[in-house]
Write a protein that holds these residues in place. Structure first.
Motif, PDB file in Angstrom:
ATOM      1  N   GLN B  78       0.805  -1.218   0.000  1.00 16.58           N
ATOM      2  CA  GLN B  78       0.000   0.000   0.000  1.00 16.58           C
ATOM      3  C   GLN B  78       0.840   1.270   0.000  1.00 16.58           C
ATOM      4  N   GLY B  79       1.730   1.381   0.971  1.00 22.52           N
ATOM      5  CA  GLY B  79       2.267   2.685   1.341  1.00 22.52           C
ATOM      6  C   GLY B  79       3.237   3.348   0.390  1.00 22.52           C
ATOM      7  N   GLY B  80       4.242   2.630  -0.094  1.00 20.76           N
ATOM      8  CA  GLY B  80       5.183   3.336  -0.942  1.00 20.76           C
ATOM      9  C   GLY B  80       6.476   2.603  -1.218  1.00 20.76           C
ATOM     10  N   ILE B  81       7.358   3.326  -1.900  1.00 18.93           N
ATOM     11  CA  ILE B  81       8.671   2.798  -2.262  1.00 18.93           C
ATOM     12  C   ILE B  81       9.732   3.848  -1.947  1.00 18.93           C
ATOM     13  N   ASN B  82      10.774   3.424  -1.263  1.00 18.96           N
ATOM     14  CA  ASN B  82      11.833   4.348  -0.873  1.00 18.96           C
ATOM     15  C   ASN B  82      12.828   4.579  -2.002  1.00 18.96           C
ATOM     16  N   ALA B  83      13.391   5.776  -2.028  1.00 18.04           N
ATOM     17  CA  ALA B  83      14.514   6.068  -2.910  1.00 18.04           C
ATOM     18  C   ALA B  83      15.250   7.277  -2.348  1.00 18.04           C
ATOM     19  N   ASN B  89      14.952  17.937  -0.221  1.00 20.29           N
ATOM     20  CA  ASN B  89      16.033  18.761   0.329  1.00 20.29           C
ATOM     21  C   ASN B  89      16.184  18.574   1.837  1.00 20.29           C
ATOM     22  N   ASP B  90      15.877  17.363   2.325  1.00 24.34           N
ATOM     23  CA  ASP B  90      15.977  17.136   3.774  1.00 24.34           C
ATOM     24  C   ASP B  90      17.223  16.329   4.146  1.00 24.34           C
ATOM     25  N   ASN B  91      18.250  16.500   3.317  1.00 22.20           N
ATOM     26  CA  ASN B  91      19.552  15.887   3.592  1.00 22.20           C
ATOM     27  C   ASN B  91      19.519  14.372   3.490  1.00 22.20           C
ATOM     28  N   ASP B  92      18.747  13.858   2.543  1.00 18.20           N
ATOM     29  CA  ASP B  92      18.781  12.427   2.277  1.00 18.20           C
ATOM     30  C   ASP B  92      19.927  12.150   1.311  1.00 18.20           C
ATOM     31  N   SER B  93      20.372  10.928   1.277  1.00 20.35           N
ATOM     32  CA  SER B  93      21.471  10.542   0.389  1.00 20.35           C
ATOM     33  C   SER B  93      21.502   9.027   0.298  1.00 20.35           C
ATOM     34  N   VAL B  94      22.264   8.513  -0.668  1.00 22.14           N
ATOM     35  CA  VAL B  94      22.439   7.065  -0.781  1.00 22.14           C
ATOM     36  C   VAL B  94      22.972   6.520   0.543  1.00 22.14           C
ATOM     37  N   TYR B  95      23.926   7.244   1.122  1.00 21.40           N
ATOM     38  CA  TYR B  95      24.503   6.759   2.371  1.00 21.40           C
ATOM     39  C   TYR B  95      23.445   6.690   3.477  1.00 21.40           C
ATOM     40  N   ARG B  96      22.588   7.729   3.555  1.00 25.68           N
ATOM     41  CA  ARG B  96      21.604   7.739   4.641  1.00 25.68           C
ATOM     42  C   ARG B  96      20.582   6.604   4.470  1.00 25.68           C
ATOM     43  N   LEU B  97      20.171   6.331   3.234  1.00 21.89           N
ATOM     44  CA  LEU B  97      19.241   5.215   2.998  1.00 21.89           C
ATOM     45  C   LEU B  97      19.912   3.885   3.358  1.00 21.89           C
ATOM     46  N   PHE B  98      21.156   3.757   2.960  1.00 22.96           N
ATOM     47  CA  PHE B  98      21.948   2.567   3.324  1.00 22.96           C
ATOM     48  C   PHE B  98      22.036   2.426   4.844  1.00 22.96           C
ATOM     49  N   TYR B  99      22.376   3.526   5.513  1.00 26.36           N
ATOM     50  CA  TYR B  99      22.546   3.489   6.967  1.00 26.36           C
ATOM     51  C   TYR B  99      21.229   3.138   7.664  1.00 26.36           C
ATOM     52  N   ASP B 100      20.143   3.791   7.255  1.00 27.15           N
ATOM     53  CA  ASP B 100      18.831   3.524   7.872  1.00 27.15           C
ATOM     54  C   ASP B 100      18.432   2.056   7.695  1.00 27.15           C
ATOM     55  N   THR B 101      18.755   1.490   6.516  1.00 28.23           N
ATOM     56  CA  THR B 101      18.360   0.107   6.233  1.00 28.23           C
ATOM     57  C   THR B 101      19.165  -0.879   7.078  1.00 28.23           C
ATOM     58  N   ASN B 113      25.451  -5.556  -0.120  1.00 28.30           N
ATOM     59  CA  ASN B 113      24.167  -5.662  -0.811  1.00 28.30           C
ATOM     60  C   ASN B 113      23.282  -4.456  -0.524  1.00 28.30           C
ATOM     61  N   VAL B 114      23.271  -4.033   0.734  1.00 26.93           N
ATOM     62  CA  VAL B 114      22.379  -2.945   1.115  1.00 26.93           C
ATOM     63  C   VAL B 114      22.836  -1.637   0.465  1.00 26.93           C
ATOM     64  N   TYR B 115      24.147  -1.444   0.373  1.00 30.15           N
ATOM     65  CA  TYR B 115      24.627  -0.217  -0.263  1.00 30.15           C
ATOM     66  C   TYR B 115      24.209  -0.183  -1.735  1.00 30.15           C
ATOM     67  N   ARG B 116      24.339  -1.328  -2.389  1.00 26.92           N
ATOM     68  CA  ARG B 116      23.928  -1.403  -3.797  1.00 26.92           C
ATOM     69  C   ARG B 116      22.435  -1.116  -3.949  1.00 26.92           C
ATOM     70  N   LEU B 117      21.647  -1.633  -3.026  1.00 30.95           N
ATOM     71  CA  LEU B 117      20.201  -1.389  -3.061  1.00 30.95           C
ATOM     72  C   LEU B 117      19.916   0.115  -2.994  1.00 30.95           C
ATOM     73  N   ALA B 118      20.582   0.788  -2.057  1.00 39.53           N
ATOM     74  CA  ALA B 118      20.369   2.233  -1.914  1.00 39.53           C
ATOM     75  C   ALA B 118      20.823   2.969  -3.175  1.00 39.53           C
ATOM     76  N   GLU B 119      21.915   2.464  -3.745  1.00 44.39           N
ATOM     77  CA  GLU B 119      22.493   3.104  -4.925  1.00 44.39           C
ATOM     78  C   GLU B 119      21.566   3.034  -6.140  1.00 44.39           C
TER      79      GLU B 119
END
Lengths: 247, 647
Positions: B78-83, B89-101, B113-119
């Protein structure tokens, strides 16, 4: 609740079917219609009888797998829902409920209440896509799309491909289904590029597969569990006509 | 047994995927035409992989158990897909998505694997928009975002409450395009019953035509499992009724080892169980926690009045409400990760504050948001979810708060795969929820869609080429070989045997029993004692199944009972492995909560010295103990820490 069920039984596509009558007792009004059928099937198995085949999967009203004509209505008496979201509180104690498969020449019965809807897949394969390969596409925000257009595209994209529209139509037309896809893509710049080609190809495939013509009775819209508007059929007609004029 | 080798590339994390792509082999267009690939499953992973492989020029056969690829359970997300677009402009980045995951997964996933996913996450959004996916937009015409649990930025793209549906329709359209071009052949209403291995490599499958019952043989140079998760082992879950773990399980028996099978996600916001006749549970999207506040009454007398229907939830005054997530986790509040929110709900209900007649429900309340934003705005965001809630429960959530309770939703465990997404059987791949690789011990919301499409569009089409490049001299697979004969005989004998048992219990009767054992002993809170009990009880139930199941009808027809019986036979073995894995992991992490291992505040207490590894199980026989292999998890970029969502 105690109920009498009149259910269509048919062994396979080659045989003719008939209605059988089943009595079922002590049904809670809070269970879903399909849970009621689960209970009936479990009872049938315990008494050594063949359970009733019916299609279902997500049971959340989104996958489009469930079908059923219930008391003459596609997806039953409640509005804006699929059969899997129908609850027994919508029926009365002692009521007789008639359950049939979709009735449409383009959806032949496979068994009991299960029908073959691959004709819908075939229509979409004829052109219900944007011809882009994976990779090498522009940034998602490169093309601004107005919110009303995007919202209208989403309204049409809510179609779940359940088949209720064609099964309800007296002509067995799949126009609402085709229109939903054509219209959803036509509202977006990405989809407009090959809009004419798409409309022609999908309508031609629909005709080839034996679906009937649209005579604007609006029955499809009334039975659509996702409230897809017949306004989309008007857009399909415009797309189709302009495609023909270009020929 | 081959040594476990994750094939993780060397070098700095941010360069690994580029480096890897630069060094792996590719197959020329002329050779691609000679290579056959089988894809099992048509959800986001399977549909996107088959479409992408078809575009590249491979010959693809894609199988699904439903009447159309569009029915796959990805559609229900239902809810969504992250990217990591950082459009807000809230200071998101590939690294932050990787880190959160990694953090969200409680430090039990593979960094590379997780870094590639964020990338690759950003490519997915571009691709979906190009396909005509109608993501939500702002009035300026650009894409909108919302927030999800376990993150402090807004990176979730969505299409009302039907994001999974729209993404799947995008992938399904790409698939349809390839079907029309003849590169992909679609085989709906076909269920894969076995993977065929020839000379140590995956070389094909056996499929049961669900309309006729015919067992058919299909050969290929590589086989891709995109079969989703095995949450239905619990009988009641948010999974679709037909979702099952059988392909991964049959592959396991043929050598494709399973990793972390005990990692199950219990989703906090589902409609509570209403009675014993229930067939499945319905999810209420995590996105609701953007605007919904979760609470139970502070006073026991209010709880009792609400249960007795003598007081309405909306009549409980503000100061008598315990917004326990906001109280316990001030920094993340209602948007803590799912495992944390689920355990907190269980804690309140165990303490006696559950608000429905079973005592197993908490409130999800939109009053504050409706007052702040107006009912129309809330309707625009969640209208279809509110409607679904009302149809099921007969309660209007604009007036009274929703009642919710945790339910089984997703399995982080699955087939073990290396960096190339290949299982421990050469030529056999596993993508999406079916593999174990990206979510550790807990998946963040809006990350399942991301992984399915990442694997299918942007990872597998590259990595499978590295394997297939070595197959360009292989002939078309001969499906008359003795390996196919043997596999077919085994499958046919098993089916025939099930019909001869003629016992007293239906498949559903037995499945409910298994579900009870799993929920009570291998559910939200697990102990050594409960897990040992599960091992005994599941074994006994399996015996009962093979002695006392009643399967109606015959094989050579459309027969949903034999379909269910075959799947349950596998769940009865898989459930035991899940209990065994949970017993082995003497720590709590993410969704795996061993009551013996918790902090004084009741949070999951990891044991990094002993358990910073992927538990990989190798099959030795149905009643024999499997062998445990360990893939050590190395955290070179992120420092291991106790998860903190408080400040």
């Amino acid at each position: 609740m105690n109920l009498k069920l009149k259910i269509w039984r048919q062994a396979n596509a080659k045989t003719t079917g008939k209605f059988d009558i089943y009595n079922i007792d002590n049904i809670s009004p809070d269970i879903s219609f399909l849970e009621m059928l689960d209970i009936l099937n479990n009872d049938l198995i315990h008494s050594g009888k063949e359970p009733i085949a019916f299609d279902h999967d997500c049971r959340e009203g989104i996958c489009g797998m469930c079908s059923l004509h219930i008391n003459g209505h596609a997806h039953g008496p409640d509005s804006e829902i699929t059969t899997c979201q129908l609850h027994m509180r919508k029926f009365n104690d002692g009521e007789t409920i008639t359950i049939e498969p979709w009735r449409s020449t383009a959806f032949p019965v496979i068994k009991d209440l299960v029908v073959d809807r691959t004709s819908y897949d075939k229509i979409l394969q004829a052109g219900g896509f944007v011809s882009v390969n994976t990779g090498g596409v522009p940034d998602a925000n490169a093309i601004p799309i107005s919110k009303p257009d995007s919202d209208e595209s989403m309204d049409a994209a809510a179609c779940i491909g359940c088949g209720a529209c064609a099964a309800t139509c007296k002509n067995g037309s799949a126009m609402l289904f085709v229109a939903a896809r054509v219209s959803s893509l036509a509202k977006l710049p990405q989809g407009k590029v090959e809009g004419a080609r798409r409309a022609k190809a999908m309508v031609a495939k629909m005709d080839e597969l034996g679906f009937g013509n649209c005579s604007n009775t609006g029955a499809c819209e009334a039975e659509c569990p996702k409230l897809i508007s017949i306004g989309h059929i008007a857009r399909l007609n415009r797309e189709f006509l302009s495609a023909k004029l270009q020929d | 047994m081959a040594k476990i080798d994750s094939k993780t590339p060397q070098g700095p994390l941010a360069e690994q995927w580029s480096q890897h792509k630069a060094t792996i082999k590719v197959v020329s267009p002329a050779n691609k035409r000679k290579l056959d690939v089988i894809v099992i499953g048509t959800g986001l992973g399977g549909a996107s992989a088959a479409a992408a492989l078809g575009e590249l020029g491979y010959n693809v056969n894609i199988f699904c158990i439903s009447d159309s690829p569009r029915r796959a359970h990805s559609i229900a997300a239902q809810g969504g897909i992250n990217a990591a677009k950082n459009y807000q402009n809230d200071n998101d980045s590939v690294y932050r998505l990787f880190y959160d995951t990694i953090k969200g997964g409680d430090y039990r996933a593979r960094e590379s694997n997780v870094y590639r996913l964020a990338e690759v996450s950003n490519l997915i959004i571009d691709q979906c928009v190009a396909q005509g996916v109608p993501f939500a937009r702002e009035y300026g015409g650009l894409l909108d975002n919302r927030s999800f649990g376990g993150s402090q930025v807004s990176r979730t793209f969505y299409a009302r409450g039907q994001t999974g549906q729209q993404l799947l329709l995008g992938a399904y359209a790409a698939l349809n395009r390839q079907i029309s071009k003849g590169t992909v052949t679609s085989l709906p209403r076909h269920e894969i019953l076995d993977i065929v291995i020839v000379d140590g490599k995956a070389r094909g499958v056996l499929a049961r035509d669900l309309v006729t019952g015919e067992i058919k043989r299909f050969g290929a140079h590589a086989v891709v499992m995109a079969t989703g998760g095995y949450g239905n082992v619990f009988f009641l879950s948010t999974n679709a009724m037909n979702s099952n773990g059988s392909v991964a399980w049959q592959a396991y028996k043929k050598g494709a080892m399973l990793a972390n099978p005990c990692f199950t996600q219990i989703h906090p916001t589902c409609i509570p169980v209403h009675g014993t006749q229930q067939s499945k549970l319905t999810l209420m999207s995590e996105s609701l926690r953007n605007d919904g506040r979760i609470w139970v009454p502070k006073k026991m007398e209010d709880v009792e009045l609400i249960r007795a229907k003598k007081k309405k939830a909306s009549d409980v005054v503000e100061e008598d409400r315990d917004y326990y997530l906001e109280r316990r986790y001030p920094a993340f509040g209602n948007l803590v990760p799912r495992d944390v929110a689920s355990r907190a709900a269980k804690e309140r209900c165990d303490a006696g504050f559950g608000v429905n007649e079973t005592g197993l429900a908490v409130f999800l309340d939109f009053k504050t948001a409706i007052n702040r934003l107006g009912q129309d705005t809330i309707k625009g965001r969640y209208g279809n979810l509110f409607q679904m809630y009302e149809k099921i429960t007969d309660v209007n959530p604009y007036e009274e708060p929703m009642m919710i309770y945790p339910a089984v939703h997703y399995t982080m465990g699955g087939s073990w795969v290396d960096y190339n997404l290949m299982t421990s059987v050469p030529g056999l791949y596993s993508i999406g929820e079916a593999n174990f690789s990206d979510h550790g011990a807990n998946r963040l919301g809006a990350s399942a869609l991301m992984q399915g499409l990442a694997d299918g569009y942007f990872v597998l089409p590259y990595t499978i080429g590295d394997y297939l490049a070595k197959e360009i001299q292989s002939k078309k697979v001969d499906t008359t070989s003795k390996e196919f004969d043997e596999a077919e005989k085994t499958v046919k004998d098993k089916i025939a045997h099930l019909f001869t048992i003629k016992g007293n219990l239906s498949v559903d009767d037995l499945h409910k029993k298994l579900g009870n054992i799993m929920w009570e002993c291998v559910g939200m809170a697990r102990t050594k004692e409960s897990l040992e009990r599960a091992l005994v009880e599941i074994k006994a139930l399996r015996k009962e199944f093979w002695k006392n199941v009643k399967v109606m009808g015959k094989n050579d027809e459309f027969n949903q009972e034999i379909e269910k019986a075959l799947r349950l036979a596998d769940f009865l073995e898989l459930g035991e492995l899940m209990a065994r894995d949970a017993l082995n992991r003497e720590e709590s992490c993410g969704g795996h909560f061993r009551t013996e291992f918790q902090t004084p505040e009741g949070e999951a207490l990891r044991d990094d010295d002993k358990f910073t590894y992927v538990a990989i199980w190798e099959f030795n026989g149905v009643d024999a103990e499997p062998t445990l292999h360990k893939e050590a998890l190395k955290f070179e970029t992120i420092k291991l820490a106790q998860r903190n969502y408080k400040d």
